[in-house]
Motif scaffolding. Structure first.
Motif, PDB file in Angstrom:
ATOM      1  N   PRO A  12       0.818  -1.212   0.000  1.00  0.00           N
ATOM      2  CA  PRO A  12       0.000   0.000   0.000  1.00  0.00           C
ATOM      3  C   PRO A  12       0.852   1.262   0.000  1.00  0.00           C
ATOM      4  O   PRO A  12       1.984   1.258   0.485  1.00  0.00           O
ATOM      5  N   GLY A  13       0.301   2.309  -0.529  1.00  0.00           N
ATOM      6  CA  GLY A  13       0.976   3.602  -0.504  1.00  0.00           C
ATOM      7  C   GLY A  13       0.446   4.441   0.645  1.00  0.00           C
ATOM      8  O   GLY A  13       1.051   4.516   1.695  1.00  0.00           O
ATOM      9  N   VAL A  14      -0.725   5.039   0.455  1.00  0.00           N
ATOM     10  CA  VAL A  14      -1.309   5.901   1.487  1.00  0.00           C
ATOM     11  C   VAL A  14      -2.491   5.181   2.116  1.00  0.00           C
ATOM     12  O   VAL A  14      -3.398   4.724   1.423  1.00  0.00           O
ATOM     13  N   VAL A  15      -2.462   5.074   3.440  1.00  0.00           N
ATOM     14  CA  VAL A  15      -3.540   4.448   4.192  1.00  0.00           C
ATOM     15  C   VAL A  15      -3.599   5.132   5.552  1.00  0.00           C
ATOM     16  O   VAL A  15      -2.570   5.554   6.082  1.00  0.00           O
ATOM     17  N   GLY A  16      -4.795   5.290   6.079  1.00  0.00           N
ATOM     18  CA  GLY A  16      -4.883   5.920   7.391  1.00  0.00           C
ATOM     19  C   GLY A  16      -6.298   6.157   7.840  1.00  0.00           C
ATOM     20  O   GLY A  16      -7.251   5.847   7.131  1.00  0.00           O
ATOM     21  N   LEU A  17      -6.406   6.711   9.028  1.00  0.00           N
ATOM     22  CA  LEU A  17      -7.680   7.050   9.649  1.00  0.00           C
ATOM     23  C   LEU A  17      -7.728   8.544   9.914  1.00  0.00           C
ATOM     24  O   LEU A  17      -6.704   9.224   9.869  1.00  0.00           O
ATOM     25  N   ALA A  18      -8.907   9.037  10.230  1.00  0.00           N
ATOM     26  CA  ALA A  18      -9.071  10.460  10.523  1.00  0.00           C
ATOM     27  C   ALA A  18      -8.342  10.829  11.811  1.00  0.00           C
ATOM     28  O   ALA A  18      -8.540  10.181  12.844  1.00  0.00           O
ATOM     29  N   PRO A  26      -1.401  16.713   5.770  1.00  0.00           N
ATOM     30  CA  PRO A  26      -0.694  16.079   4.655  1.00  0.00           C
ATOM     31  C   PRO A  26      -0.401  14.615   4.983  1.00  0.00           C
ATOM     32  O   PRO A  26      -0.358  14.226   6.161  1.00  0.00           O
ATOM     33  N   THR A  27      -0.219  13.811   3.979  1.00  0.00           N
ATOM     34  CA  THR A  27       0.025  12.386   4.197  1.00  0.00           C
ATOM     35  C   THR A  27       1.493  12.078   4.472  1.00  0.00           C
ATOM     36  O   THR A  27       1.830  10.961   4.839  1.00  0.00           O
ATOM     37  N   GLN A  32       0.931   8.712  13.589  1.00  0.00           N
ATOM     38  CA  GLN A  32       0.253   7.676  14.378  1.00  0.00           C
ATOM     39  C   GLN A  32      -0.962   7.092  13.668  1.00  0.00           C
ATOM     40  O   GLN A  32      -1.207   5.890  13.750  1.00  0.00           O
ATOM     41  N   VAL A  33      -1.753   7.913  12.984  1.00  0.00           N
ATOM     42  CA  VAL A  33      -2.987   7.429  12.350  1.00  0.00           C
ATOM     43  C   VAL A  33      -2.783   7.006  10.902  1.00  0.00           C
ATOM     44  O   VAL A  33      -3.725   6.661  10.214  1.00  0.00           O
ATOM     45  N   GLY A  34      -1.560   7.032  10.413  1.00  0.00           N
ATOM     46  CA  GLY A  34      -1.276   6.579   9.057  1.00  0.00           C
ATOM     47  C   GLY A  34      -0.655   7.669   8.213  1.00  0.00           C
ATOM     48  O   GLY A  34      -0.035   8.593   8.711  1.00  0.00           O
ATOM     49  N   GLY A  35      -0.837   7.561   6.923  1.00  0.00           N
ATOM     50  CA  GLY A  35      -0.265   8.519   5.984  1.00  0.00           C
ATOM     51  C   GLY A  35       0.403   7.792   4.840  1.00  0.00           C
ATOM     52  O   GLY A  35      -0.027   6.713   4.436  1.00  0.00           O
ATOM     53  N   ASN A  36       1.470   8.342   4.323  1.00  0.00           N
ATOM     54  CA  ASN A  36       2.204   7.733   3.221  1.00  0.00           C
ATOM     55  C   ASN A  36       3.036   6.577   3.782  1.00  0.00           C
ATOM     56  O   ASN A  36       4.158   6.752   4.215  1.00  0.00           O
ATOM     57  N   MET A  37       2.440   5.410   3.760  1.00  0.00           N
ATOM     58  CA  MET A  37       3.037   4.228   4.393  1.00  0.00           C
ATOM     59  C   MET A  37       3.787   3.383   3.374  1.00  0.00           C
ATOM     60  O   MET A  37       3.448   2.225   3.132  1.00  0.00           O
ATOM     61  N   ASP A  38       4.788   3.919   2.775  1.00  0.00           N
ATOM     62  CA  ASP A  38       5.581   3.161   1.799  1.00  0.00           C
ATOM     63  C   ASP A  38       6.490   2.190   2.541  1.00  0.00           C
ATOM     64  O   ASP A  38       7.694   2.387   2.664  1.00  0.00           O
ATOM     65  N   ILE A  39       5.889   1.131   3.035  1.00  0.00           N
ATOM     66  CA  ILE A  39       6.613   0.104   3.780  1.00  0.00           C
ATOM     67  C   ILE A  39       6.583  -1.163   2.944  1.00  0.00           C
ATOM     68  O   ILE A  39       5.550  -1.825   2.836  1.00  0.00           O
TER      69      ILE A  39
END
Length: 60
Positions: A12-18, A26-27, A32-39
């Protein structure tokens, strides 16, 4: 073309919660709640836990 294979390793690239804080979010960088998760290790079979800061997911 026949005989050509392209090895893929999707993640996944960007994933998260409000987030609970108001304002623009910005992502990048991820928080803590996500964002640009290039893992690259976050693949099929992985589990990602993110805290829920806004009840109902921030639906309006």
């Amino acid at each position: 073309m026949p005989g050509i294979r392209v090895p893929l390793a999707p993640f996944p690239g960007v994933v998260g919660l409000a987030p609970a804080a108001t304002g623009p979010h910005p992502t990048s960088p991820p928080r803590q709640v996500g964002g640009n998760m290039d893992i690259r290790q976050l693949v099929v079979g992985s589990t990602l836990y993110l805290p829920v800061e806004v009840g109902g997911g921030g639906r309006s």
